[in-house]
Write a protein that holds these residues in place. Sequence first.
Motif, PDB file in Angstrom:
ATOM      1  N   PHE A  38     -81.672 -12.658  49.268  1.00  0.00           N
ATOM      2  CA  PHE A  38     -81.377 -13.215  47.943  1.00  0.00           C
ATOM      3  C   PHE A  38     -80.011 -12.717  47.484  1.00  0.00           C
ATOM      4  CE2 PHE A  38     -81.950 -13.515  43.268  1.00  0.00           C
ATOM      5  CZ  PHE A  38     -82.305 -14.858  43.191  1.00  0.00           C
ATOM      6  N   PRO A  39     -79.095 -13.610  47.107  1.00  0.00           N
ATOM      7  CA  PRO A  39     -77.704 -13.209  46.876  1.00  0.00           C
ATOM      8  C   PRO A  39     -77.421 -12.557  45.528  1.00  0.00           C
ATOM      9  CG  PRO A  39     -77.935 -15.577  46.582  1.00  0.00           C
ATOM     10  CD  PRO A  39     -79.263 -15.081  47.042  1.00  0.00           C
ATOM     11  N   PHE A  40     -78.385 -12.541  44.629  1.00  0.00           N
ATOM     12  CA  PHE A  40     -78.117 -12.042  43.275  1.00  0.00           C
ATOM     13  C   PHE A  40     -79.009 -10.840  42.947  1.00  0.00           C
ATOM     14  CE2 PHE A  40     -77.612 -16.719  43.226  1.00  0.00           C
ATOM     15  CZ  PHE A  40     -76.224 -16.766  43.123  1.00  0.00           C
ATOM     16  N   GLY A  41     -78.427  -9.876  42.271  1.00  0.00           N
ATOM     17  CA  GLY A  41     -79.198  -8.712  41.853  1.00  0.00           C
ATOM     18  C   GLY A  41     -79.797  -8.851  40.476  1.00  0.00           C
ATOM     19  N   ILE A  42     -79.257  -9.762  39.680  1.00  0.00           N
ATOM     20  CA  ILE A  42     -79.713 -10.012  38.306  1.00  0.00           C
ATOM     21  C   ILE A  42     -79.784  -8.697  37.533  1.00  0.00           C
ATOM     22  CG2 ILE A  42     -81.340 -11.291  36.874  1.00  0.00           C
ATOM     23  CD1 ILE A  42     -82.413 -12.634  39.361  1.00  0.00           C
TER      24      ILE A  42
END
Length: 391
Positions: free
Chosen positions: A273-277
């Motif tokens: 998943f490319p986003f850490g949020i």
Amino acid sequence: MEQGREKRYDVLDGLRGVAAISVMLTHFSQNTPHSLFKHADLAVDLFFMLSGFVLMHSYRNKLLLGLSAREYIRKRIIRLYPMFAISMAIGIPALLAVAAAGLSNYPLRSIIAATLNNLLFMPYLGDHGTANMVSAAAQLPVEKYTVGEIFPANPSAWSLFFEMVASVALLVLIRLQRRDLIKVIVGSAILLFATGVLLGVENKGAIPVFFGAGWGTRNFFAGFIRVAYGFTMGVLIYSLHENRTPLKFGKAISVVLRNDIVLYLLFAVATAFPFGIKGLFPMAVIFFVAPLMVYRGADIEPSGQFSAKLAHFLGWMSYPVYCLHFPIGRLVFLYFPDSEQHPTQAIALAVALTVAVSIIATKLIEEPVRAYLTRKFASRKRVNLKTEPVV
């Protein structure tokens, strides 16, 4: 993952293999324009949970029925150390080669001190740095070095130190009531979140909540909290599974995670998943998704003969791949022509060599050495090495 005629958890073996592959690929691609498996560090949290589950399954009854603490620790060292030693035999020359290429600021005396510490399975708390997965021709500034790795010759081995700490902790955890286990989990989860916030502040807000602690000098002590949460969670999951305790959303989980392939794919997607949020995504995986995957994975059987063989192979390969990939990758990227210009080829070569060396080293060195050490020091009974717990 078991001994004798005890139940096998083949799907958990396969899940561990998928996790090890994700770690390997993220390390090999860390200096490329498109890093693979951005959240592969979550695999370590999964490893800790699997370790708690597997060791409870393999040793809880034996310890309660009289297996001595000394014998148990001896078995754990015999299981973990031979492949680690092989990785160090590759990793020490690789670190020296990187230093000789001017891509490390480790003085020789520090390399010697770190090596002696690490060979004793102990961390080295230094403040030197190394450029990882780059070619000898690279002109990487010092500020981009990875600083303070506690196992400089094989940075991935940091988690093995904490695995041994957790192995010792099992001697206490097996005697705790479930409510006490939950108290430990809740307390360690709160501390893990708090240290994650503090480490995020130290990183100047780049990652507001940072959970990837334990690998370096500056975040070393947070590693104890990280393994306390993950390992104890694995112990609790085993207790729930053994007693067939239903979960509130158990039916929904079984619908989503309906078979082994879906489980593997979901974890691969989670680590990619490319986003850490803002740190919320890894927090959700650590505190909710990974525990549910281990719980569900323990109930799933392989969906076919091929799936069973795949799970067995992935599990068998997981530990050598995890141990060996970093030093092998260092050497490949160091000497591969134009690895910066052709990272895909370098990654492919590093993966192929890691798999090949893992198979050869396991078959020709590690398994025979473990068999000898087991006969000599751990047990008079013949041991099936393929069923020994790997984590």
